[in-house]
Structures are given as C-alpha cells and as structure tokens.
Motif scaffolding. Sequence first.
Motif, mmCIF file in Angstrom:
data_model
loop_
_atom_site.group_PDB
_atom_site.id
_atom_site.type_symbol
_atom_site.label_atom_id
_atom_site.label_comp_id
_atom_site.label_asym_id
_atom_site.label_seq_id
_atom_site.Cartn_x
_atom_site.Cartn_y
_atom_site.Cartn_z
ATOM 1 N N LEU A 6 50.004 -78.136 34.041
ATOM 2 C CA LEU A 6 50.582 -77.551 32.821
ATOM 3 C C LEU A 6 51.920 -76.881 33.122
ATOM 4 O O LEU A 6 52.906 -77.095 32.419
ATOM 5 C CB LEU A 6 49.612 -76.526 32.212
ATOM 6 C CG LEU A 6 50.075 -75.943 30.876
ATOM 7 C CD1 LEU A 6 49.978 -76.983 29.766
ATOM 8 C CD2 LEU A 6 49.261 -74.702 30.497
ATOM 9 N N ARG A 40 55.005 -79.623 25.467
ATOM 10 C CA ARG A 40 53.819 -79.968 26.248
ATOM 11 C C ARG A 40 53.423 -81.391 25.917
ATOM 12 O O ARG A 40 53.562 -81.830 24.772
ATOM 13 C CB ARG A 40 52.631 -79.062 25.867
ATOM 14 C CG ARG A 40 52.860 -77.585 26.009
ATOM 15 C CD ARG A 40 52.980 -77.157 27.450
ATOM 16 N NE ARG A 40 52.700 -75.732 27.589
ATOM 17 C CZ ARG A 40 53.301 -74.957 28.507
ATOM 18 N NH1 ARG A 40 54.211 -75.440 29.338
ATOM 19 N NH2 ARG A 40 52.975 -73.676 28.600
ATOM 20 N N LEU A 46 50.135 -83.154 25.513
ATOM 21 C CA LEU A 46 48.737 -82.717 25.374
ATOM 22 C C LEU A 46 47.800 -83.899 25.588
ATOM 23 O O LEU A 46 47.572 -84.708 24.683
ATOM 24 C CB LEU A 46 48.534 -82.069 24.007
ATOM 25 C CG LEU A 46 49.429 -80.850 23.737
ATOM 26 C CD1 LEU A 46 49.241 -80.330 22.315
ATOM 27 C CD2 LEU A 46 49.181 -79.749 24.746
ATOM 28 N N GLU A 95 48.961 -81.111 29.706
ATOM 29 C CA GLU A 95 47.655 -80.463 29.599
ATOM 30 C C GLU A 95 46.553 -81.512 29.664
ATOM 31 O O GLU A 95 46.553 -82.476 28.902
ATOM 32 C CB GLU A 95 47.551 -79.700 28.270
ATOM 33 C CG GLU A 95 46.220 -78.989 28.110
ATOM 34 C CD GLU A 95 46.114 -78.185 26.818
ATOM 35 O OE1 GLU A 95 46.635 -77.057 26.784
ATOM 36 O OE2 GLU A 95 45.533 -78.698 25.838
#
Lengths: 410, 410
Positions: free
Chosen positions: B344, B15, B17, B350
């Motif tokens: 996402l 991910r 972030l 995110e």
Amino acid sequence: MTTKSLFETLNPPVRLLMGPGPINAYPRVHQAISGALIGQYDPVMTGYMNQVQSLYRDLLETDNQQTMLVDGTARAGIEAVLVSVLQPGDKVLIPVMGRFGHLLCEIAQRVGAVVRTIDIEWGEVCPPELVEQAIKEFKPKMLATVQGDTSTTMNQPLAELGEICDRHDVLFYCDATASIAGNDLKVDEWKLDAVSAGLQKCLGGPSGSAPMTLSDKCAEVINKRKHIEAGIKADHHTSGSEAAINSNYFDLAMIMDYWGPERLNHHTEATSMLYAARECARIFLEEGSTNVVARHKQAGDAMAAGLQAMGLTLFGNQAYKMNNVVGVYIPDGVNGEQIREELLLAFGIEIGTSFGPLHGKIWRIGTMGFNARQDCVLTTLAALESILLKYKANISPGQAVTTAMKFYSI
Amino acid sequence: MTTKSLFETLNPPVRLLMGPGPINAYPRVHQAISGALIGQYDPVMTGYMNQVQSLYRDLLETDNQQTMLVDGTARAGIEAVLVSVLQPGDKVLIPVMGRFGHLLCEIAQRVGAVVRTIDIEWGEVCPPELVEQAIKEFKPKMLATVQGDTSTTMNQPLAELGEICDRHDVLFYCDATASIAGNDLKVDEWKLDAVSAGLQKCLGGPSGSAPMTLSDKCAEVINKRKHIEAGIKADHHTSGSEAAINSNYFDLAMIMDYWGPERLNHHTEATSMLYAARECARIFLEEGSTNVVARHKQAGDAMAAGLQAMGLTLFGNQAYKMNNVVGVYIPDGVNGEQIREELLLAFGIEIGTSFGPLHGKIWRIGTMGFNARQDCVLTTLAALESILLKYKANISPGQAVTTAMKFYSI
C-alpha cells in the motif's frame, strides 16, 4: 426483459431549489463527492473518518466522543437512535407539531416502544410545561423531539426541554434534519443526549448521510445492548448485559466500534457520501456558526418580508419560524400546484408543496445552505410574483423585491 | 469543544484497490455522482428513478416490477429484505459458508426469525441435496443465501437451489453483493424471489446504495404487512392484513410505494448515489453482461495463474471460485500484514486481509469492475512478487507476469 435502453448520459437540468429540501449543494461538495475512492481501512480513510468526527463535534457544539455518520438518509439516523436506545416496551414521549413528529412516533412504534404524544396544533411549538407535566405522569425513558418540523416551518425551542429532561433523568433526543446549520443548535449547552440530522437542508449536501451524536450517558445505555457478530467475534470481545438491538444495520453499539479505535468491521463506509459530509462541515465551520445562522436568518427574513409585501399571508406562529423555511398561504383563486409547476418549468425554480392538513393550503419556500443568498431570494420573489400576476391573483405588485432588498446592503 | 481544525481540502491518494472491495470506481461514475441535485418530485428525478428500475431489471435479468435501490450500503439491502419478509417467529434456512452467511443469520436473528443453518467448511459451497433435505425437515418460509462470499471467495451455484425452493414453495433470497456483475446472475431463470447487492464491487461504484429486486410473489408477501405513516395517510390508502414491518426505514412496502406510480413520500432519495447507481448499470449494460462477466473471468484467471506461477497456493475449491476474487495462502516466513502495508505505502496497491478462521493465513486479491483489467493484474503481480522477494519468501521469481500475460493477446 422489459427494455434494453441505456437512456442518455446523466444531464440533470439546472434548478434553483427553494423548497423545504433537498436544495442545491455547495459547489465544493460536488467536487468532494467525486473524490477518488480508497480502501475502508486505508490509514487515509480512517483518518478522514476521525476528521469527520472532529468536524461534526465542532459543528454540533459538543464534546461527545460518539459523533459519526449513519449511512443512509436522515430518517436512517432517526431509526438508528430509536432502535438502539429503546427496547420493546420502553416508554417514549413525543411532542407532535407536524408530520415529522408523526414520523418519530411511527418509527418508535415500529421498534416496539410505548409512545405517548403531546399533540400541538400545526403552526405552533410545544410549551415546556406540557413536557414536564407529561414526563411526571408518564415517566418515559426518552423524550424525542423534532427541532425544525419542515411540514409546518416551526422551530421548537430546546434549551428548557433539556433542563427538564436532565432534572427528571430522561434521555433527550432531537431530530435536527431540517433545522441544523440554519438555526442555533447547541448540543452540550442544551443537554441533548442524542441528535441526528441529514445533509440535504442547510448543510448544503446531498441526501444519503446522517450525521449524529450521542452523549456518554446515551452511549452507555446503547452499549449495554452490544452484541458482536459471530463472523468477526474474538475472545476479547464482550457483549452487553441487555437484549440485543433489533437491527444490525442500525446497531449504534456496533457502529461506534466501527468508528472507534477498534475499527471492528460493520458496513463498508459510504466513502463518497463521507467525502460530501466532510466538506459540508468544513464549509460551515469555515464561515463560522454565527455567520451561517445569521445568513440563514437574513435570507429567511427577506423572503418572509417580500412575501408579505406582495400581500400574501404567512403560516404559523412567526415567533417560532425556522430561519430557513417559510410557509405561505396560496392566494385565493389560484391552483397552488399549477403555480409550482409553472415556476419549475418556466423559471427552473422549485418551491414546496405541503403535507396532511396543510396540503393545498400553503406553499413552503426554503432559503437553505448554498441558497440562503440574496440573489436566490430576489429571483424567487420576482418569479413567483410574475406568475401570480399572470394568473390574476389578488396581490400587490412591485413591492416584494424592493422589500426583500432592504435586508441587504445592496 | 475538542478541536477547531478544518483539516485540508479533500485529496485522497491514488490507490489501486485490488482487495475484496471497495474498489476504484469507473471514471464515468465519478462524473455522474457529482451531477447537479434536483428536487425529489421533479419530473426529471422521478424519470431517473424509473430509468434506474429499468436498467437494474436488465442488469439482473428479471422482469420484476419491484426493482429499486435501498438507500444504504449493501447490508441495508439485506436487512430491508429480511425484516420486510420475515415476521418474528418465521423460519429461515441459511447455508453458512463464510462470514457473510453468518451475517445473514445475525440479521435474521435481529429481526426475530428462527434461523437454521447448514454449516459448510470455509472454501467449499453448499450441495443442493443438503438444502433440499433441510427444507423438508425444517419447512422454512425462506432460504437465504450468499452468492459470492468474499470471506472465502467461493461462488454458490443458485440454479438448482431455485428449483428446490420452487418445488417446496419456499421464498428464495440471495445476497449478491460480492458476485454481481462479475459472475452470472439470472434472477428470473434461477427463480430467485429476492436479490440485493451493492455498488462497491464489480459494479464499479462507491458503497452506499443497494440495488434490489423482488418477485411478484415476494412483493405480495411484503405488501400484506403494509402500514402507511399517519402523517401522510389518506382515505384511499389501505393497510395490509398482517403485522407491520418492524422498521420504517427498511419497510419495502413503503419503499415500493415511493418508487411506484403513487410516489408516496418515504425517505428523501439519495440523489447523488442514485446518479452513481444509474451510471454503474449503464456501463454494465453498454459493455454487455456476457462481456463483463468474461472480462472478470479473464482477469481472475490471469491473477490466479500468476499467483500459482509464483509458487503460491490458492485457497478453497477452485471449481467454485468467484471470477472476481482469489484467496491465496501467505507464504511461510513472511508477515502478511507487513507485506500488505508495504504494498500500500510503496506501490499504492491495496490487497485484502481476511476474517475469522482465515485471518493471518490468506490474502484476498480482487479483480473487480474497473480494475478487472490486464494492467491492474500485471502491476499487482509484479509488485507483490518484488516485495515477497525483498522479504526472502520462498517463491519462484520471474514467472507470474509472463503467465498472466498468456490470458491476454498482448
């Protein structure tokens, strides 16, 4: 400003940690803890949180919905239970059989509870009759016990205490930090209402995460004290009927909401420590509870027998010794701290000193988690024997390793 | 028992972030956190503890002897300061400009303090005149502030507040969790008496360790409440003259003794998290405070300009925005949560939702620590733009990335 040194790249020495904990973590836990971070409400993250709950239910042999982690060391778990359950003025009964019984008293007093102790000689455990008698007289809201008190190496039997608490409608809490995964712990069968622990002993992880579980009855007591933060409160949230918990960080009512389906924001879950806690539980369950406890008993018995074969004397009532740690008297004429230091610096092996009345009298030698293994037991015995001989301690050489090997097939 | 699944080997998805934290940790922090464990009194371990103190003194621009870690998430650091300094009945003044101001009030109330707030509209900061006026009227023991409140993205100026507190002999505490390492923070120059933080924002580590520092004056206030545990108390230990702190885990008097030369046992230090905290500080100091803050400003400015070039409107008084996070209004006609979810799941990126009065109105986009980089800014802008176009939001396409690139040389 004081210094401007960046110091060197982290490079901890190789140690064999055979003290009362922390001990060496399982290699798989080191891998897990370095896993990539994800957001706290990422569906993968909340999935991991649910898995952790399930894994620790299995590990703790409980159906308790409220099974989760407190983000802190083992004593954070203790304080979370005590501050969430006990209101100022509530009565708590605590058998004290070592330092960690004192710690329960200390924490209970800090949160304003009225504490009554049953004082047990260090090296013994508390007979159930004394507990029942004190419950009848004192009528506490909670009985708080330590299962394995590492300061004395004793393991308090819990099943009978659970029956007694059940009969008298007293909440039963146990700090299982030092005993968990090295000794039987049957939360539902033994009628425990709350248990907290840490990773750094027989679970084979680092300190910094406290697995815990609450019975429905205990959760209900705590939820009566629920008060949701102003910054996130919405219309449909209801507060409990009783006084708010005197801590935000340790407010288990809020922590239950964070781990529960509502996922109400509380702290930001310590992701890396959660990864570690998850892997500790997976390793335990993969090997199987019975096998893990048997492995700890085998290593603990081998260590104890080896020490005795060397001519050393064990501390405490051996009928109640924890599987995973043994207390042994420092032989006459040697300096216990000097031996420990030489073991650490020459062999890279750490054994434990002791607290309070036992300080300077006994060492504590652990066989926990990843280190509950034959090679760790034998290496420690051989190293300790050779250093004791160097300092001319009056021991029987050449017996310890052979004796310990009898507990293993090779 | 509920399930018997061991689940799969930990394998978190990749991910990016770009929310208000936690964010991706620096790769070197992932390496450090997996370092081998050593005993808590191993000379190498106590050496690492001393190094952590020195590193965080430099990072926080302070000479404070009492600079250490609290073992828990950022809010553990907040609660440790408030419960250790504030006795029940003590008065604390708190400017509230967002959710984390509410949190300070919540924690202060839990520990029994009398709280007075200065309520600031979300999106603004607190003018120093209001603080001075309230101090004169209320005469608090402490002023407790949030530096960067991620709920609004605002960064409270602190220097003048420090002067005011100094003049009126009020202790000055600041929660710097969201702002540290992304914005200037000069503890001594700004006359701060206590600061706590977390690793999971611009320091580029995981949640679970709270760096903090206390001025000598603040440490003295706390040490008057020192009470040593019965289980480890020796004859030469003296207790303070005032009421004990209503927490054991957060008793900074005991935590100072654990980190200090006496090394009195308290909790078992969370070794892996300490390794992570140490590496976060080393990375910060190696790059240099000025450079790190400039990098956050560059990334934050580029992100804000890119969003505006897309035709989106920023939230709050931009003169006081934190470098490391921006609030942006969700454009009309799109579902903010749906966009976040698609970002996402399709891009692995995110961004943040928001709390309280801003919920459903703004997103919060962070550029923090390891992610305060050109590629993270550009990727996020490109991805957000493409999803907004897919949902036919009324934006200006093709401008965001080009605009953001102007903040970088390539």
